[in-house]
Scaffold this motif. Structure first.
Motif, short mmCIF file in Angstrom:
data_model
loop_
_atom_site.label_atom_id
_atom_site.label_comp_id
_atom_site.label_asym_id
_atom_site.label_seq_id
_atom_site.Cartn_x
_atom_site.Cartn_y
_atom_site.Cartn_z
N MET A 1 -31.08 -11.25 29.61
CA MET A 1 -32.12 -11.01 28.64
C MET A 1 -31.56 -11.25 27.23
O MET A 1 -30.45 -10.84 26.93
CB MET A 1 -32.61 -9.57 28.79
CG MET A 1 -33.86 -9.30 28.01
SD MET A 1 -35.17 -10.29 28.69
CE MET A 1 -36.55 -9.31 28.36
N THR A 2 -32.33 -11.92 26.40
CA THR A 2 -31.84 -12.17 25.05
C THR A 2 -32.22 -11.03 24.12
O THR A 2 -33.18 -10.30 24.34
CB THR A 2 -32.41 -13.50 24.49
OG1 THR A 2 -33.82 -13.41 24.44
CG2 THR A 2 -31.98 -14.67 25.35
N ASP A 3 -31.44 -10.90 23.08
CA ASP A 3 -31.62 -9.87 22.07
C ASP A 3 -31.85 -10.61 20.75
O ASP A 3 -31.23 -11.64 20.50
CB ASP A 3 -30.31 -9.05 22.03
CG ASP A 3 -30.33 -7.94 21.02
OD1 ASP A 3 -30.65 -8.20 19.85
OD2 ASP A 3 -29.99 -6.82 21.41
N PRO A 4 -32.72 -10.11 19.88
CA PRO A 4 -32.97 -10.82 18.61
C PRO A 4 -31.71 -10.97 17.75
O PRO A 4 -31.69 -11.80 16.85
CB PRO A 4 -34.01 -9.96 17.90
CG PRO A 4 -34.37 -8.85 18.81
CD PRO A 4 -33.52 -8.93 20.04
N THR A 5 -30.68 -10.19 18.03
CA THR A 5 -29.45 -10.30 17.25
C THR A 5 -28.45 -11.29 17.85
O THR A 5 -27.40 -11.52 17.27
CB THR A 5 -28.76 -8.92 17.11
OG1 THR A 5 -28.40 -8.45 18.41
CG2 THR A 5 -29.67 -7.91 16.43
N ASP A 6 -28.80 -11.88 19.01
CA ASP A 6 -27.90 -12.87 19.62
C ASP A 6 -27.76 -14.07 18.68
O ASP A 6 -28.74 -14.52 18.09
CB ASP A 6 -28.46 -13.36 20.96
CG ASP A 6 -28.39 -12.31 22.05
OD1 ASP A 6 -27.58 -11.37 21.93
OD2 ASP A 6 -29.14 -12.44 23.04
N LEU A 8 -27.46 -17.96 17.57
CA LEU A 8 -28.09 -19.17 18.09
C LEU A 8 -27.06 -20.28 18.18
O LEU A 8 -26.22 -20.45 17.29
CB LEU A 8 -29.24 -19.62 17.18
CG LEU A 8 -30.43 -18.70 17.08
CD1 LEU A 8 -31.47 -19.27 16.13
CD2 LEU A 8 -31.04 -18.44 18.45
N CYS A 9 -27.13 -21.05 19.23
CA CYS A 9 -26.28 -22.22 19.38
C CYS A 9 -26.80 -23.28 18.40
O CYS A 9 -27.96 -23.67 18.49
CB CYS A 9 -26.36 -22.73 20.82
SG CYS A 9 -25.43 -24.24 21.14
N PRO A 10 -25.98 -23.74 17.47
CA PRO A 10 -26.47 -24.71 16.50
C PRO A 10 -26.78 -26.08 17.11
O PRO A 10 -27.53 -26.84 16.52
CB PRO A 10 -25.35 -24.79 15.47
CG PRO A 10 -24.14 -24.30 16.17
CD PRO A 10 -24.60 -23.35 17.23
N LEU A 11 -26.24 -26.37 18.27
CA LEU A 11 -26.52 -27.66 18.89
C LEU A 11 -27.89 -27.66 19.55
O LEU A 11 -28.73 -28.49 19.24
CB LEU A 11 -25.44 -28.04 19.90
CG LEU A 11 -25.53 -29.48 20.40
CD1 LEU A 11 -25.17 -30.45 19.28
CD2 LEU A 11 -24.65 -29.71 21.60
N CYS A 12 -28.14 -26.69 20.44
CA CYS A 12 -29.41 -26.70 21.19
C CYS A 12 -30.45 -25.74 20.63
O CYS A 12 -31.63 -25.84 20.98
CB CYS A 12 -29.16 -26.39 22.66
SG CYS A 12 -28.69 -24.67 22.99
N GLY A 13 -30.03 -24.80 19.78
CA GLY A 13 -30.97 -23.87 19.18
C GLY A 13 -31.35 -22.68 20.04
O GLY A 13 -32.12 -21.84 19.62
N ARG A 14 -30.78 -22.60 21.25
CA ARG A 14 -31.08 -21.46 22.13
C ARG A 14 -30.17 -20.29 21.78
O ARG A 14 -29.05 -20.48 21.29
CB ARG A 14 -30.85 -21.84 23.60
CG ARG A 14 -31.74 -22.95 24.09
CD ARG A 14 -31.40 -23.36 25.53
NE ARG A 14 -30.01 -23.75 25.63
CZ ARG A 14 -29.23 -23.51 26.68
NH1 ARG A 14 -29.70 -22.90 27.74
NH2 ARG A 14 -27.98 -23.91 26.70
N PRO A 15 -30.63 -19.04 22.04
CA PRO A 15 -29.76 -17.89 21.81
C PRO A 15 -28.54 -17.91 22.74
O PRO A 15 -28.60 -18.49 23.82
CB PRO A 15 -30.64 -16.68 22.12
CG PRO A 15 -31.96 -17.19 22.53
CD PRO A 15 -31.94 -18.68 22.55
N ILE A 16 -27.47 -17.28 22.29
CA ILE A 16 -26.26 -17.13 23.10
C ILE A 16 -26.11 -15.64 23.40
O ILE A 16 -25.50 -14.90 22.63
CB ILE A 16 -25.01 -17.66 22.38
CG1 ILE A 16 -25.21 -19.09 21.92
CG2 ILE A 16 -23.78 -17.54 23.29
CD1 ILE A 16 -24.09 -19.64 21.06
#
Length: 100
Positions: A1-6, A8-16
């Protein structure tokens, strides 16, 4: 589950999310003078794809910014594919491909 504080991967833009394989990418490879230089936190799959696609010399010379990496045709195709996957998606990166 992602957290708003995760981050972001600058390449794909998805949370890490925490616990997801991740690594730091030197924008200028260490072997080409980038030791101590700027780094970015990426999903491991994104980092592996960069190094499967480009040589250290190409990275140092032409692809030493996120914008330049995102503009590479093979990486752009990869990004289009990976953004449809969940942030914790893992897959083997095929062997080195160097040429688009």
């Amino acid at each position: 589950m992602t957290d708003p504080t995760d981050p972001l991967c600058p390449l794909c833009g998805r949370p890490i999310p925490k616990g997801v394989l991740q690594s730091r990418h030197h924008l200028i490879p260490k072997l080409k003078g980038g030791k101590g230089g700027p780094t970015v936190l990426l999903h491991q799959i994104c980092h592996s794809e960069i190094h499967a696609t480009l040589t250290e010399a190409e990275l140092a010379r032409n692809y030493n910014t996120i914008e330049a990496l995102r503009s590479h045709s093979r990486l752009a195709k990869f990004i289009g594919w990976v953004v449809r996957r969940p942030p914790d998606f893992r897959s083997r990166t095929p062997g080195r491909r160097r040429r688009p």
